[in-house]
Design a protein around this motif. Structure first.
Motif, PDB file in Angstrom:
ATOM      1  N   LEU A 141       0.851  -1.186   0.000  1.00  0.00           N
ATOM      2  CA  LEU A 141       0.000   0.000   0.000  1.00  0.00           C
ATOM      3  C   LEU A 141       0.889   1.239   0.000  1.00  0.00           C
ATOM      4  O   LEU A 141       2.103   1.159   0.158  1.00  0.00           O
ATOM      5  N   GLY A 142       0.271   2.397  -0.134  1.00  0.00           N
ATOM      6  CA  GLY A 142       1.020   3.644  -0.126  1.00  0.00           C
ATOM      7  C   GLY A 142       1.742   3.891   1.181  1.00  0.00           C
ATOM      8  O   GLY A 142       2.735   4.625   1.222  1.00  0.00           O
ATOM      9  N   ASN A 143       1.272   3.279   2.277  1.00  0.00           N
ATOM     10  CA  ASN A 143       1.914   3.453   3.582  1.00  0.00           C
ATOM     11  C   ASN A 143       3.078   2.483   3.793  1.00  0.00           C
ATOM     12  O   ASN A 143       3.708   2.481   4.854  1.00  0.00           O
ATOM     13  N   GLY A 144       3.361   1.641   2.794  1.00  0.00           N
ATOM     14  CA  GLY A 144       4.474   0.702   2.896  1.00  0.00           C
ATOM     15  C   GLY A 144       4.096  -0.655   3.435  1.00  0.00           C
ATOM     16  O   GLY A 144       4.906  -1.592   3.377  1.00  0.00           O
ATOM     17  N   ASN A 145       2.887  -0.818   3.983  1.00  0.00           N
ATOM     18  CA  ASN A 145       2.452  -2.114   4.491  1.00  0.00           C
ATOM     19  C   ASN A 145       2.135  -3.068   3.335  1.00  0.00           C
ATOM     20  O   ASN A 145       1.631  -2.642   2.291  1.00  0.00           O
ATOM     21  N   SER A 146       2.419  -4.346   3.542  1.00  0.00           N
ATOM     22  CA  SER A 146       2.220  -5.345   2.494  1.00  0.00           C
ATOM     23  C   SER A 146       0.832  -5.969   2.563  1.00  0.00           C
ATOM     24  O   SER A 146       0.185  -5.978   3.619  1.00  0.00           O
ATOM     25  N   CYS A 147       0.386  -6.502   1.420  1.00  0.00           N
ATOM     26  CA  CYS A 147      -0.857  -7.257   1.361  1.00  0.00           C
ATOM     27  C   CYS A 147      -0.512  -8.751   1.396  1.00  0.00           C
ATOM     28  O   CYS A 147       0.291  -9.224   0.583  1.00  0.00           O
ATOM     29  N   ILE A 148      -1.117  -9.489   2.349  1.00  0.00           N
ATOM     30  CA  ILE A 148      -0.795 -10.896   2.589  1.00  0.00           C
ATOM     31  C   ILE A 148      -2.057 -11.751   2.453  1.00  0.00           C
ATOM     32  O   ILE A 148      -3.118 -11.386   2.960  1.00  0.00           O
ATOM     33  N   VAL A 149      -1.930 -12.908   1.809  1.00  0.00           N
ATOM     34  CA  VAL A 149      -3.067 -13.815   1.631  1.00  0.00           C
ATOM     35  C   VAL A 149      -3.377 -14.556   2.925  1.00  0.00           C
ATOM     36  O   VAL A 149      -2.487 -15.111   3.577  1.00  0.00           O
ATOM     37  N   ASP A 150      -4.649 -14.551   3.316  1.00  0.00           N
ATOM     38  CA  ASP A 150      -5.155 -15.384   4.399  1.00  0.00           C
ATOM     39  C   ASP A 150      -5.933 -16.531   3.736  1.00  0.00           C
ATOM     40  O   ASP A 150      -7.113 -16.385   3.419  1.00  0.00           O
ATOM     41  N   PRO A 151      -5.291 -17.683   3.498  1.00  0.00           N
ATOM     42  CA  PRO A 151      -5.936 -18.750   2.714  1.00  0.00           C
ATOM     43  C   PRO A 151      -7.100 -19.417   3.435  1.00  0.00           C
ATOM     44  O   PRO A 151      -8.004 -19.946   2.785  1.00  0.00           O
ATOM     45  N   PHE A 152      -7.111 -19.405   4.758  1.00  0.00           N
ATOM     46  CA  PHE A 152      -8.164 -20.080   5.506  1.00  0.00           C
ATOM     47  C   PHE A 152      -9.476 -19.306   5.475  1.00  0.00           C
ATOM     48  O   PHE A 152     -10.552 -19.886   5.548  1.00  0.00           O
ATOM     49  N   ASN A 153      -9.357 -17.994   5.390  1.00  0.00           N
ATOM     50  CA  ASN A 153     -10.561 -17.161   5.293  1.00  0.00           C
ATOM     51  C   ASN A 153     -10.768 -16.609   3.892  1.00  0.00           C
ATOM     52  O   ASN A 153     -11.662 -15.801   3.661  1.00  0.00           O
ATOM     53  N   ASN A 154      -9.898 -17.064   2.956  1.00  0.00           N
ATOM     54  CA  ASN A 154     -10.013 -16.698   1.553  1.00  0.00           C
ATOM     55  C   ASN A 154     -10.120 -15.176   1.360  1.00  0.00           C
ATOM     56  O   ASN A 154     -11.018 -14.672   0.681  1.00  0.00           O
ATOM     57  N   LYS A 155      -9.175 -14.459   1.966  1.00  0.00           N
ATOM     58  CA  LYS A 155      -9.197 -13.000   1.831  1.00  0.00           C
ATOM     59  C   LYS A 155      -7.775 -12.445   1.858  1.00  0.00           C
ATOM     60  O   LYS A 155      -6.814 -13.147   2.185  1.00  0.00           O
ATOM     61  N   CYS A 156      -7.677 -11.177   1.520  1.00  0.00           N
ATOM     62  CA  CYS A 156      -6.399 -10.470   1.505  1.00  0.00           C
ATOM     63  C   CYS A 156      -6.343  -9.550   2.720  1.00  0.00           C
ATOM     64  O   CYS A 156      -7.310  -8.846   3.024  1.00  0.00           O
ATOM     65  N   GLN A 157      -5.230  -9.563   3.430  1.00  0.00           N
ATOM     66  CA  GLN A 157      -5.108  -8.809   4.674  1.00  0.00           C
ATOM     67  C   GLN A 157      -3.898  -7.890   4.632  1.00  0.00           C
ATOM     68  O   GLN A 157      -2.860  -8.231   4.080  1.00  0.00           O
ATOM     69  N   GLU A 158      -4.029  -6.721   5.235  1.00  0.00           N
ATOM     70  CA  GLU A 158      -2.905  -5.795   5.354  1.00  0.00           C
ATOM     71  C   GLU A 158      -1.997  -6.229   6.497  1.00  0.00           C
ATOM     72  O   GLU A 158      -2.455  -6.508   7.603  1.00  0.00           O
ATOM     73  N   MET A 159      -0.704  -6.298   6.235  1.00  0.00           N
ATOM     74  CA  MET A 159       0.270  -6.642   7.261  1.00  0.00           C
ATOM     75  C   MET A 159       0.921  -5.361   7.774  1.00  0.00           C
ATOM     76  O   MET A 159       1.709  -4.717   7.076  1.00  0.00           O
ATOM     77  N   THR A 160       0.606  -4.980   9.006  1.00  0.00           N
ATOM     78  CA  THR A 160       1.233  -3.811   9.611  1.00  0.00           C
ATOM     79  C   THR A 160       2.552  -4.193  10.278  1.00  0.00           C
ATOM     80  O   THR A 160       3.513  -3.427  10.263  1.00  0.00           O
ATOM     81  N   ASP A 161       2.584  -5.394  10.870  1.00  0.00           N
ATOM     82  CA  ASP A 161       3.793  -5.958  11.466  1.00  0.00           C
ATOM     83  C   ASP A 161       3.557  -7.453  11.660  1.00  0.00           C
ATOM     84  O   ASP A 161       2.490  -7.969  11.316  1.00  0.00           O
ATOM     85  N   CYS A 162       4.544  -8.155  12.198  1.00  0.00           N
ATOM     86  CA  CYS A 162       4.387  -9.606  12.384  1.00  0.00           C
ATOM     87  C   CYS A 162       3.195  -9.940  13.275  1.00  0.00           C
ATOM     88  O   CYS A 162       2.468 -10.909  13.029  1.00  0.00           O
ATOM     89  N   LYS A 163       2.971  -9.150  14.306  1.00  0.00           N
ATOM     90  CA  LYS A 163       1.898  -9.434  15.256  1.00  0.00           C
ATOM     91  C   LYS A 163       0.513  -9.317  14.631  1.00  0.00           C
ATOM     92  O   LYS A 163      -0.462  -9.827  15.168  1.00  0.00           O
ATOM     93  N   SER A 164       0.427  -8.618  13.495  1.00  0.00           N
ATOM     94  CA  SER A 164      -0.875  -8.452  12.843  1.00  0.00           C
ATOM     95  C   SER A 164      -1.290  -9.686  12.048  1.00  0.00           C
ATOM     96  O   SER A 164      -2.432  -9.780  11.595  1.00  0.00           O
ATOM     97  N   LEU A 165      -0.380 -10.656  11.868  1.00  0.00           N
ATOM     98  CA  LEU A 165      -0.694 -11.857  11.107  1.00  0.00           C
ATOM     99  C   LEU A 165      -1.412 -12.855  12.009  1.00  0.00           C
ATOM    100  O   LEU A 165      -0.876 -13.294  13.020  1.00  0.00           O
ATOM    101  N   SER A 166      -2.610 -13.222  11.631  1.00  0.00           N
ATOM    102  CA  SER A 166      -3.500 -13.946  12.539  1.00  0.00           C
ATOM    103  C   SER A 166      -3.371 -15.462  12.486  1.00  0.00           C
ATOM    104  O   SER A 166      -3.873 -16.151  13.377  1.00  0.00           O
ATOM    105  N   THR A 167      -2.723 -16.026  11.475  1.00  0.00           N
ATOM    106  CA  THR A 167      -2.622 -17.487  11.386  1.00  0.00           C
ATOM    107  C   THR A 167      -1.163 -17.930  11.266  1.00  0.00           C
ATOM    108  O   THR A 167      -0.292 -17.162  10.848  1.00  0.00           O
ATOM    109  N   GLU A 168      -0.932 -19.192  11.609  1.00  0.00           N
ATOM    110  CA  GLU A 168       0.422 -19.742  11.518  1.00  0.00           C
ATOM    111  C   GLU A 168       0.916 -19.743  10.075  1.00  0.00           C
ATOM    112  O   GLU A 168       2.078 -19.427   9.804  1.00  0.00           O
ATOM    113  N   PHE A 169       0.037 -20.072   9.142  1.00  0.00           N
ATOM    114  CA  PHE A 169       0.420 -20.108   7.724  1.00  0.00           C
ATOM    115  C   PHE A 169       0.905 -18.733   7.253  1.00  0.00           C
ATOM    116  O   PHE A 169       1.933 -18.627   6.574  1.00  0.00           O
TER     117      PHE A 169
END
Length: 238
Positions: A119-147
């Protein structure tokens, strides 16, 4: 709140790039970041002042019409990027269905095959395959699943059912260690990079170290020891 702010400052100090003024050799100056040697001094240049295509690079600058321009994410600018350039620039993603580079404002609005880039703020877009959606990654702690956490290895580690940023001593192989800019592989273990111990210029690179006059130095030196120590002391007081 204050502790959070101080930690952010410390992270910026540790991860901040070397100041161009630290380089006194013209070739070393040219090789680093957006620096150019002007009137005997190494200074950081705005994109429009850079006359060389090899210095006009992502994520800040774009070479277009034989000149260097400040990159601003828009439909007209993202669509001009080649596929291999697209995700290097903040605010763009590559649409694999329509085979073109597009502007990105919100990860959650992207389809799975579009979930890439930043995104324009530098955060990456990461796939959440279990919920079939795209999620913004602000930092490691923002990632909700082990995958999702494992997909960001070695920068993130999954421990005790949560995702956290990894440190050098938690990395166990030389390849992963070399990917971490602040780390180096030494005596069969991953350690915090000691810039002064690096002998070769090609190994002294990234945001942590700078190379000038056949010597590798630490970028953190530009910030003054007393200021850095004072921030750490204040963190423990609050």
């Amino acid at each position: 709140m204050w502790k959070t702010m101080i930690l952010l400052v410390l992270v910026n100090v540790i991860n901040g790039q070397c100041s161009c003024s630290k380089f006194t050799d013209e070739s070393s100056c040219f090789a680093y970041g957006y620096c150019l040697f002007v009137n005997g001094v190494c200074v950081e240049q705005k994109c429009e002042a850079i006359p060389y295509q090899e210095k006009c690079k992502s994520p800040l600058c774009l070479w277009k019409d034989n000149k260097c321009l400040t990159f601003k994410a828009a439909e007209s600018t993202c669509q001009t990027l080649l596929p291999q350039q697209c995700t290097e620039y903040q605010g763009c993603y590559y649409d694999y269905t329509n085979l073109k580079c597009q502007i990105s404002n919100n990860c959650s609005k992207l389809e799975i095959d579009q979930c890439n880039g930043q995104l324009g703020n530098g955060n990456s877009c990461i796939v959440d395959p279990f919920n079939n959606k795209c999620q913004e990654m602000t930092d490691c702690k923002s990632l909700s699943t082990e995958f999702m956490c494992l997909s960001q290895f070695p920068f993130c580690l999954y421990q005790n059912s949560s995702c956290k940023p990894s440190s050098c001593n938690e990395i166990n192989d030389s390849v992963s260690c070399s990917i971490m800019d602040q780390c180096q592989w030494n005596n069969n273990k991953c350690e915090i990079k000691n810039c002064q111990s690096i002998k070769f210029g090609y190994q002294c690179n990234g945001k942590t170290c700078g190379f000038d006059k056949d010597q590798c130095f630490s970028c953190i030196e530009q910030y003054g020891y007393q200021f850095f120590a004072g921030l750490i002391s204040l963190l423990f007081i609050l």
